[in-house]
Design a protein around this motif. Structure first.
Motif, PDB file in Angstrom:
ATOM      1  N   PRO A 128      34.217  38.414  31.458  1.00  0.00           N
ATOM      2  CA  PRO A 128      33.026  38.362  32.312  1.00  0.00           C
ATOM      3  C   PRO A 128      31.755  38.547  31.496  1.00  0.00           C
ATOM      4  O   PRO A 128      31.754  39.157  30.430  1.00  0.00           O
ATOM      5  N   SER A 132      31.229  36.290  36.627  1.00  0.00           N
ATOM      6  CA  SER A 132      32.214  37.359  36.836  1.00  0.00           C
ATOM      7  C   SER A 132      33.641  36.849  36.684  1.00  0.00           C
ATOM      8  O   SER A 132      34.568  37.638  36.472  1.00  0.00           O
ATOM      9  N   TYR A 161      25.738  37.262  35.179  1.00  0.00           N
ATOM     10  CA  TYR A 161      26.510  38.357  35.783  1.00  0.00           C
ATOM     11  C   TYR A 161      26.176  39.701  35.160  1.00  0.00           C
ATOM     12  O   TYR A 161      25.741  40.607  35.861  1.00  0.00           O
TER      13      TYR A 161
END
Length: 246
Positions: A128, A132, A161
């Motif tokens: 990630p 994600s 992310y």
């Protein structure tokens, strides 16, 4: 191993043929490109593996949905990406033989996982950071990694992310590249690395350096010792804002 590179962002689709089965990653993007990939498939059971579910990586799913699909367990949470692919197709008048579908994941990868398939040993590593649901797949006997949207020669890390997770993922990639003796890398976009562990490690260090600069507050960060290219300035500024928000 065959690599099919789309003219859209030089997005790579990778086909690896094993003795009894084959493995196809992220088939994309334009219909004529997807058709070329279909024609190259061997007459063997298909494993369709998704590195992540960004819209430019999932557009070909409906043409290969007969295969056994694998991906990170968070792929299913990215279904809004299908709308982005549809919007792109509408804007650029992309006509398809089959309607776009969001990938079905038959086998969800929850964490670091080793899977033996006929004559292949696959090691799945969640990485990630960019997203994600990013996942790298190592073919241990072949010394190959299909990495998703990391370690491209075209672009620095794009953070959507977590910058900290991205750093940790790159460190984990470095560890596994050394542990498994990996010498061939297929990134999500751009030029693959063929038979050079040194070049893979250099890309990892370049990306780590860029992320460390960002996290230290350096808003005029360089990449690979050069200023950020003009066409990527907006993405760099987006990274700065993202890190500030974190």
């Amino acid at each position: 191993m065959k690599i099919f590179q789309s003219c859209l962002w030089q997005t790579n689709s990778t086909l690896i043929e094993g003795r009894e089965e084959c493995f196809l990653f992220d088939p994309t993007y334009y219909p004529h490109e997807v058709e070329r990939i279909k024609q190259a498939l061997p007459d063997k059971p298909l494993n369709l593996i998704y590195t992540h579910a960004d819209w430019d990586h999932i557009a070909g799913f409906s043409e290969f949905s007969f295969g056994h699909t694998l991906g990170h367990h968070q792929v299913k949470e990215q279904s809004d990406q299908l709308e982005k692919a549809g919007a792109f197709d509408l804007e650029w008048y992309v006509a398809r033989n089959k309607e776009l579908e969001f990938p079905r994941i038959d086998e969800e990868i929850m964490g670091e996982t080793t899977k033996v398939v006929s004559d292949e040993t696959l090691y799945f590593l969640p990485i990630p950071g960019h997203t994600s649901d990013m996942m790298a797949t190592f073919f241990l006997e072949r010394k190959v990694v299909v990495a998703g949207d990391v370690l491209s020669d075209l672009e620095f890390p794009f953070i959507f992310y977590s910058s900290q997770k991205y750093l940790e993922s790159l460190e984990k990639m470095k560890e596994k590249v050394l542990e498994f003796g990996i010498h061939t890398l297929v990134p999500g976009h751009g030029r693959p690395v063929l038979d050079s562990q040194r070049e893979i490690l250099r890309r990892i260090e370049d990306d780590l350096d860029y992320l460390h600069q960002l996290k230290s507050g350096n808003q005029i960060a360089c990449y690979r010792g050069e200023p950020i290219p003009a066409h990527l300035i907006s993405q760099h500024e987006g990274n700065i804002k993202f890190v500030e928000m974190e």
